[in-house]
Write a protein that holds these residues in place. Structure first.
Motif, PDB file in Angstrom:
ATOM      1  N   SER A   1      35.566  59.717  54.965  1.00 18.40           N
ATOM      2  CA  SER A   1      34.762  61.016  55.477  1.00 18.40           C
ATOM      3  C   SER A   1      34.993  61.920  54.162  1.00 18.40           C
ATOM      4  CB  SER A   1      35.493  61.821  56.424  1.00 18.40           C
ATOM      5  OG  SER A   1      36.845  62.178  56.231  1.00 18.40           O
ATOM      6  N   LEU A   2      35.571  61.351  53.125  1.00 16.72           N
ATOM      7  CA  LEU A   2      35.659  62.228  51.745  1.00 16.72           C
ATOM      8  C   LEU A   2      34.674  62.080  50.801  1.00 16.72           C
ATOM      9  CD1 LEU A   2      39.797  61.801  51.774  1.00 16.72           C
ATOM     10  CD2 LEU A   2      38.379  63.739  52.417  1.00 16.72           C
ATOM     11  N   GLU A   3      34.402  63.045  50.265  1.00 19.05           N
ATOM     12  CA  GLU A   3      33.270  63.075  49.056  1.00 19.05           C
ATOM     13  C   GLU A   3      34.038  62.453  47.767  1.00 19.05           C
ATOM     14  OE1 GLU A   3      30.141  63.624  48.477  1.00 19.05           O
ATOM     15  OE2 GLU A   3      29.591  64.091  50.360  1.00 19.05           O
ATOM     16  N   GLY A   4      33.460  61.588  47.133  1.00 20.76           N
ATOM     17  CA  GLY A   4      33.699  61.060  45.639  1.00 20.76           C
ATOM     18  C   GLY A   4      34.905  60.173  45.989  1.00 20.76           C
ATOM     19  N   THR A   5      35.134  59.459  46.996  1.00 17.26           N
ATOM     20  CA  THR A   5      36.153  58.525  47.209  1.00 17.26           C
ATOM     21  C   THR A   5      35.519  57.095  46.947  1.00 17.26           C
ATOM     22  OG1 THR A   5      36.970  59.852  49.158  1.00 17.26           O
ATOM     23  CG2 THR A   5      37.619  57.337  49.131  1.00 17.26           C
ATOM     24  N   ARG A   6      36.441  56.375  45.994  1.00 12.76           N
ATOM     25  CA  ARG A   6      35.891  55.116  45.637  1.00 12.76           C
ATOM     26  C   ARG A   6      36.612  54.161  46.608  1.00 12.76           C
ATOM     27  NH1 ARG A   6      37.273  54.406  39.951  1.00 12.76           N
ATOM     28  NH2 ARG A   6      39.083  56.036  40.387  1.00 12.76           N
ATOM     29  N   TRP A   7      36.166  52.877  46.692  1.00 12.61           N
ATOM     30  CA  TRP A   7      36.687  51.963  47.499  1.00 12.61           C
ATOM     31  C   TRP A   7      36.467  50.572  47.216  1.00 12.61           C
ATOM     32  CZ3 TRP A   7      34.026  47.693  49.759  1.00 12.61           C
ATOM     33  CH2 TRP A   7      34.764  47.217  50.844  1.00 12.61           C
TER      34      TRP A   7
ATOM     35  N   VAL B   1      41.283  49.583  49.546  1.00 11.19           N
ATOM     36  CA  VAL B   1      41.949  50.808  48.967  1.00 11.19           C
ATOM     37  C   VAL B   1      40.870  51.671  48.691  1.00 11.19           C
ATOM     38  CG1 VAL B   1      41.875  49.692  46.751  1.00 11.19           C
ATOM     39  CG2 VAL B   1      43.655  51.581  47.049  1.00 11.19           C
ATOM     40  N   TYR B   2      41.066  53.006  49.066  1.00 10.25           N
ATOM     41  CA  TYR B   2      40.519  54.010  48.832  1.00 10.25           C
ATOM     42  C   TYR B   2      41.162  54.948  47.988  1.00 10.25           C
ATOM     43  CZ  TYR B   2      38.094  53.186  53.234  1.00 10.25           C
ATOM     44  OH  TYR B   2      37.104  52.582  54.103  1.00 10.25           O
ATOM     45  N   VAL B   3      40.464  55.285  46.778  1.00 12.48           N
ATOM     46  CA  VAL B   3      40.954  56.220  45.689  1.00 12.48           C
ATOM     47  C   VAL B   3      40.343  57.339  45.836  1.00 12.48           C
ATOM     48  CG1 VAL B   3      41.540  56.472  43.326  1.00 12.48           C
ATOM     49  CG2 VAL B   3      41.941  54.318  44.223  1.00 12.48           C
ATOM     50  N   GLN B   4      40.791  58.647  45.787  1.00 13.68           N
ATOM     51  CA  GLN B   4      40.144  59.942  45.706  1.00 13.68           C
ATOM     52  C   GLN B   4      40.811  60.954  44.857  1.00 13.68           C
ATOM     53  OE1 GLN B   4      41.299  62.698  48.802  1.00 13.68           O
ATOM     54  NE2 GLN B   4      39.618  63.894  48.520  1.00 13.68           N
ATOM     55  N   ALA B   5      40.196  61.309  43.675  1.00 15.66           N
ATOM     56  CA  ALA B   5      40.749  62.199  42.574  1.00 15.66           C
ATOM     57  C   ALA B   5      40.872  63.469  43.404  1.00 15.66           C
ATOM     58  CB  ALA B   5      39.231  62.153  41.777  1.00 15.66           C
TER      59      ALA B   5
ATOM     60  N   ALA C   1      45.414  60.985  41.647  1.00 15.89           N
ATOM     61  CA  ALA C   1      44.459  60.545  42.651  1.00 15.89           C
ATOM     62  C   ALA C   1      45.331  60.288  43.905  1.00 15.89           C
ATOM     63  CB  ALA C   1      43.993  59.330  42.235  1.00 15.89           C
ATOM     64  N   ARG C   2      44.764  60.541  45.211  1.00 15.89           N
ATOM     65  CA  ARG C   2      45.576  59.901  46.331  1.00 15.89           C
ATOM     66  C   ARG C   2      44.904  58.553  46.520  1.00 15.89           C
ATOM     67  NH1 ARG C   2      48.623  60.779  50.398  1.00 15.89           N
ATOM     68  NH2 ARG C   2      49.118  62.876  49.896  1.00 15.89           N
TER      69      ARG C   2
END
Length: 169
Positions: free
Chosen positions: A125-131, A152-156, A162-163
């Motif tokens: 549900s997060l903007e800008g998340t890469r997967w 894995v999801y990576v969120q700046a 990053a989370r």
């Protein structure tokens, strides 16, 4: 006729006994069908999840959270932490996916409230998340052969940080 009546009586008695036995009632009066899924393994945390996933939480990572969601068919392992973007990229590469991290569309519905159990938003549900996701046995990753899938999801979250959200089953 008395034999027939006797047979009907025993058939009816057998049906009542069967229905009672099959109702799922135990000595405490609880029904097995009342058990709710999924459940959370309260004894499992980040260390147990990290060991199962064969993912080392980077030194200096913050906000480290982990949990195991117990399901009837397969358990779901969750791990999340904040680290440098470089470490996050390295974790994604270590999954041995044939594809790189890619932007994930936000319009995808979350797969239930999993990371919410850890007090985090669902990464879908997060903007800008890469997967990126991978089937470890399909890519010959012997370290993770007990898993059917890991992603894995990576969120700046801040400059250079990053989370990381990891999910495996």
């Amino acid at each position: 006729m008395t034999i027939c009546r006797g047979a009907r009586f025993f058939a009816a008695l057998a049906a009542v006994v069967c229905l009672t036995a099959c109702s799922g009632a135990d000595a405490g009066g609880a029904r097995a069908s009342d058990e709710r899924w999924p459940q959370w393994d309260e004894s499992a945390g980040a260390a147990e999840v990290s060991a199962f996933m064969k993912v080392a939480v980077p030194e200096g990572a913050t906000g480290v959270e982990g949990a195991v969601q117990v399901n009837p068919r397969e358990d779901v392992y969750l791990l999340s932490f904040v680290t440098s973007e470089e470490n996050a990229e390295g974790i994604a590469e270590d999954l041995r996916s044939e594809e790189p991290l890619e932007d994930r569309k936000v319009d995808l519905a979350p797969q239930g409230e999993r990371f919410g159990h850890l007090g985090l938003p669902e990464p879908e549900s997060l903007e800008g998340t890469r997967w990126v996701g991978v089937c470890p046995p399909c890519v010959g990753d012997e370290r993770r052969s007990r898993m059917q899938w890991i992603e894995v999801y990576v969120q700046a979250v801040a400059e250079g940080r990053a989370r990381v959200y990891l999910q495996a089953f």
